[in-house]
Design a protein around this motif. Structure first.
Motif, PDB file in Angstrom:
ATOM      1  N   TYR A  36      37.305  30.812  26.254  1.00  0.00           N
ATOM      2  CA  TYR A  36      38.394  30.783  27.209  1.00  0.00           C
ATOM      3  C   TYR A  36      38.231  29.562  28.095  1.00  0.00           C
ATOM      4  O   TYR A  36      37.114  29.118  28.375  1.00  0.00           O
ATOM      5  CB  TYR A  36      38.379  32.039  28.093  1.00  0.00           C
ATOM      6  CG  TYR A  36      38.985  33.258  27.451  1.00  0.00           C
ATOM      7  CD1 TYR A  36      38.253  34.030  26.547  1.00  0.00           C
ATOM      8  CD2 TYR A  36      40.284  33.652  27.753  1.00  0.00           C
ATOM      9  CE1 TYR A  36      38.823  35.154  25.960  1.00  0.00           C
ATOM     10  CE2 TYR A  36      40.854  34.766  27.174  1.00  0.00           C
ATOM     11  CZ  TYR A  36      40.121  35.512  26.290  1.00  0.00           C
ATOM     12  OH  TYR A  36      40.675  36.626  25.701  1.00  0.00           O
ATOM     13  N   LYS A  38      39.435  27.951  31.914  1.00  0.00           N
ATOM     14  CA  LYS A  38      39.966  28.368  33.203  1.00  0.00           C
ATOM     15  C   LYS A  38      40.116  27.169  34.134  1.00  0.00           C
ATOM     16  O   LYS A  38      39.147  26.469  34.447  1.00  0.00           O
ATOM     17  CB  LYS A  38      39.046  29.409  33.851  1.00  0.00           C
ATOM     18  CG  LYS A  38      39.611  29.943  35.169  1.00  0.00           C
ATOM     19  CD  LYS A  38      38.649  30.872  35.849  1.00  0.00           C
ATOM     20  CE  LYS A  38      39.231  31.328  37.192  1.00  0.00           C
ATOM     21  NZ  LYS A  38      39.601  30.224  38.075  1.00  0.00           N
ATOM     22  N   GLU A  42      43.869  29.722  38.544  1.00  0.00           N
ATOM     23  CA  GLU A  42      44.541  30.362  37.420  1.00  0.00           C
ATOM     24  C   GLU A  42      43.591  31.323  36.729  1.00  0.00           C
ATOM     25  O   GLU A  42      42.370  31.239  36.894  1.00  0.00           O
ATOM     26  CB  GLU A  42      45.014  29.320  36.407  1.00  0.00           C
ATOM     27  CG  GLU A  42      46.070  28.372  36.943  1.00  0.00           C
ATOM     28  CD  GLU A  42      46.537  27.397  35.877  1.00  0.00           C
ATOM     29  OE1 GLU A  42      47.247  26.434  36.234  1.00  0.00           O
ATOM     30  OE2 GLU A  42      46.199  27.581  34.690  1.00  0.00           O
ATOM     31  N   GLY A  43      44.162  32.240  35.939  1.00  0.00           N
ATOM     32  CA  GLY A  43      43.320  33.103  35.145  1.00  0.00           C
ATOM     33  C   GLY A  43      42.829  32.399  33.890  1.00  0.00           C
ATOM     34  O   GLY A  43      43.382  31.376  33.481  1.00  0.00           O
ATOM     35  N   PRO A  44      41.768  32.916  33.273  1.00  0.00           N
ATOM     36  CA  PRO A  44      41.293  32.337  32.009  1.00  0.00           C
ATOM     37  C   PRO A  44      42.380  32.433  30.942  1.00  0.00           C
ATOM     38  O   PRO A  44      43.126  33.406  30.888  1.00  0.00           O
ATOM     39  CB  PRO A  44      40.092  33.224  31.651  1.00  0.00           C
ATOM     40  CG  PRO A  44      39.663  33.839  32.942  1.00  0.00           C
ATOM     41  CD  PRO A  44      40.923  34.028  33.726  1.00  0.00           C
ATOM     42  N   PHE A  89      34.503  29.535  29.327  1.00  0.00           N
ATOM     43  CA  PHE A  89      33.726  30.763  29.166  1.00  0.00           C
ATOM     44  C   PHE A  89      33.622  31.113  27.695  1.00  0.00           C
ATOM     45  O   PHE A  89      34.612  31.102  26.959  1.00  0.00           O
ATOM     46  CB  PHE A  89      34.401  31.938  29.886  1.00  0.00           C
ATOM     47  CG  PHE A  89      34.383  31.847  31.383  1.00  0.00           C
ATOM     48  CD1 PHE A  89      35.505  31.427  32.084  1.00  0.00           C
ATOM     49  CD2 PHE A  89      33.246  32.188  32.097  1.00  0.00           C
ATOM     50  CE1 PHE A  89      35.496  31.351  33.467  1.00  0.00           C
ATOM     51  CE2 PHE A  89      33.228  32.116  33.478  1.00  0.00           C
ATOM     52  CZ  PHE A  89      34.354  31.691  34.161  1.00  0.00           C
TER      53      PHE A  89
END
Lengths: 113, 115
Positions: A36, A38, A42-44, A89
């Protein structure tokens, strides 16, 4: 215990060069792996994934490699662009645990123009 | 329009206060999750729900509770907030029947500060 580890908190590369982000895991039940990205505030967002039946998956500039014997995966970004600067991530899941993901600590990638 | 929304986006509260974070999704997914992100610790699962009648604890559920009011809504509550619950909170959804396996879709996050 940390079942998914990203040992490098940060990585800095020059634009146009290759970025290599690494991830290690300890749980042998993990059979699916995801990366992911990020951005701040913001969100992943999902980037790329790989099943344990493969050792490589490619999507444009992004390639994930899986070495099951070493319990290691890596994300290659070629060529790196300034817009790739973000926290990355690594995550893993096991069929026996439903769709729960276990995340690593994240690596801050900075791509310098 | 965002598929996964979280309210509020930022919240400052005091120790001992009850606070609720809300998550709504328009993706039609059955599965929803709450995570917290702390520097150097990545994303850790607090609670998850595979459908409206299913609620499960994650790895760090102590001090938190959840409510799945509908397929599209999943709320996280801190009954009595404490300073070490200061973190970035994310809601996520997934669909086991469609799309990529185990891929979760995240909301924009709520930054919570407990003084």
């Amino acid at each position: 215990d940390q079942q998914v580890k990203q040992n490098s908190p940060s990585l800095s590369v020059q634009e146009g060069r290759i970025s290599i982000l690494n991830c290690d895991y300890t749980n042998s039940m993990f059979d699916y792996f995801l990366w992911y990205k990020k951005y701040p505030a913001e969100g992943p967002t999902f980037l790329i994934s790989i099943s344990s039946i493969k050792d490589k998956n490619e999507d444009g500039r992004f390639t994930v490699f899986l070495n099951k014997s070493a319990k290691h995966l890596s994300l290659h970004i070629v060529p790196s662009q300034p817009g790739d600067s973000a926290v990355y991530f690594c995550a893993a899941s096991a069929r026996t645990s439903g769709s729960r993901l276990t995340f690593g600590e994240g690596t801050q990638l900075t791509v310098n123009p | 329009d965002a598929d996964v929304t979280q309210t509020p986006r930022n919240r400052i509260t005091k120790t001992g206060k009850r606070i609720m974070l809300e998550c709504s999704q328009t993706k039609g997914h059955d599965r929803m999750y709450w995570y917290r992100q702390d520097p150097g610790l990545g994303l850790r699962l607090i609670y998850y729900s595979f459908d409206v009648k299913d609620i499960n604890k994650g790895e760090i559920s102590d001090g938190y509770s959840v409510s799945r009011q509908a397929q599209a809504k999943f709320s996280l509550s801190l009954e009595s907030a404490i300073p070490n619950q200061t973190a970035l909170y994310f809601c996520a959804t997934s669909d086991v029947d469609r799309g990529l396996r185990d891929t979760q879709y995240f909301g924009p996050g709520t930054r919570l500060t407990v003084l």
